[in-house]
Structures are given as structure tokens and as C-alpha cells.
Write a protein that holds these residues in place. Sequence first.
Motif: not given
Length: 325
Positions: A61-68, A268-283
Motif C-alpha cells: 500500500x505504501x509503495x503504491x502511494x509513494x511511487x508515482x 538480479x534483473x529487477x530495474x536498478x532505479x526501481x530497486x532503489x526506489x523500493x528500498x528507499x520507501x522501505x526505510x
Amino acid sequence: MIRTTFTSRRALLAGAVGGPLVMALGGCVGQSWDKLTGTSLSIATGNRGGVFDRYGNALAAVLEERLDGVTVTAHNTNASLINLREVAQGTSDIGFALGDAAADAIRGTGPFADPVDLVALTRTYDSFVHLVVTADSPVQEVAHLRGRRVGLGSRGSGTRLVAGRILTAAGIASDEVTGTDDSLEQSADGLRRGRLDAFFFVSGIPNTAVTKLSESVPIRLVDLGTLLPELTEAYGPEYTLGPVPTSSYGLPRAVDAVSVKNYLVVHPDLDEDLAYAVTRVMFEAQDRVDRISPQVRQPNLGAAIFTSPLPLHPGAERYYRERRQ
């Protein structure tokens, strides 16, 4: 398949990774953390009532809120083994997994015939192996399960993997117990109604389903600490001692459980910017996660990078490097 070179944790901690840092999330103003239009993410969680389930749904729910532009769905599974296979095969993008099962997956050991490609976004929190019995049960140690009806966890779950290992460590053969493959909720109901003598489950504490059970039937946890030497000798340092306090479920006494690390895994193939964004939201959105699922256990930044033997995804590495500066 895209291959990525991973950096050691020592270099990461020392800030030794070269190259400029790119801010993928812009200014992080309000709800707009990044422009990732048209992206869909699927999160494989775990059994209903478990911490994987509670945290996974709140995180979605939070990822969907925070990632346009990002659509996120969470779905229940039997947890670790299924989640690892789903992520490796691309059926799910993100999965929760116990550290012992993840180690088997990348090494091609245990229930995995061949190694699979997986990396981690973070270490989340430590889970505890619960062996739950009623307060008046004659089962005082694992050896007393011989000849009894025991919930061993759903097929494809990390619980079932650990339960089998614990029975072996206690010298109990698989045909010496009447095992079921019930889900967590089914096992709790089975113990409540007297259909089971005990059940295993691996979860953070407190676990919602076990808490609800303790409110209707007095329970206790069987001490597992004495079996830790056999487990570590057979399977390595994936298992450690995990004390469970009396306050967790109104227990008559504290017990020593077996503790297992948890990871959030991706391909490993998950887009780097997307992985970054998800990690940032988590914290950086943990307060919002807590409002959706109060007191759910969330990752700790100090422990996040310690995902061995899984390497970190480069997008997650980038976020942790920035936080070190």
C-alpha cells in the motif's frame, strides 16, 4: 539474462564503491518519490496472520502511494520456498523468505535441485521457530512429539523445512509423528479444537494468529535451544538462539527458540532505479507502514546489508551507500 557485478559488504560499509551517486528519486517531495509510469510490482508474502502477510500488505500500500505510476499488489502464499521459486521464475517481483531457505536456493541444496538467481533488497527482521502446545500439554521437549499429531507447516513453506530439520535433530523420523500440512490458521484452530497436539510455525514475534490463539486457549512454546548445536553443525550459521519473552503471548515462562534471518528477495534483473526506489520507501516511510499495520516489525537500517549468502541488488546498494555519507 543481465549479469551484474556485486560489491562486497565491507566495501559498501567503507564507502569504497566508486562512481558518482545518482539521485533516482529527485527531491522526494510529498507523495511523488519517482516517475515510474506503467510499472507493476507483485509481492509474495506468506500465511494469513503472519508477519510476512501483515508487513507485505502494508508495504504494498505504501509503495503504491509513494511511487508515482507504480501499481503494487501483495498476495498470500505458503511463504519461503514458494516465494523464492516465484521470484526466480518471474511470477513475483519481490518475495519474503527465511534465510535458511534462501541459502538453499542460491546453493542448489536442500529442496532446490539447482541454484537459482536471487539477490536481496534487505535483511528484514529475525523470525523465531514456534513450537506451540497447550499450557497443560505433556510435550515438554521436541522428543515428546513422537507418536503425536503435529502441524508441520504448509507444503512449500519455510516452516515445513525447519520443522523437518528440528525433528531430525531431535532423533525423530518422519514416520514417528502424524504430520499435517495445514496453514498457520488451520494449525492454530487444530490445536484449539484438540485435533493437533502441537504445531510449528516460523514468524516474527508476536504473531497475530498465535496471539489470537493464546486469547482463547492457554498456550506455551516448547524450548528449542538445546537442539541448536545439532542444527548449526548440520546446516551452518543460518540458525541462532532466539529468546522469546513471556510478554509475547502471556507465556508461563520465557523460552529459547531458534532464530532465523529473513530477507526481501528479488531477481538480479529487477530495474536498478526501481530497486532503489523500493528500498528507499522501505526505510523512509516506516511511520506510514506503522499506521497501516501498527507495531509490525520492519527492517533496521543497521542490519539491512547483512544478507549473506545472498548478494545485495545494486539498486539497494546505492541507497545504503547514500545513507552512509
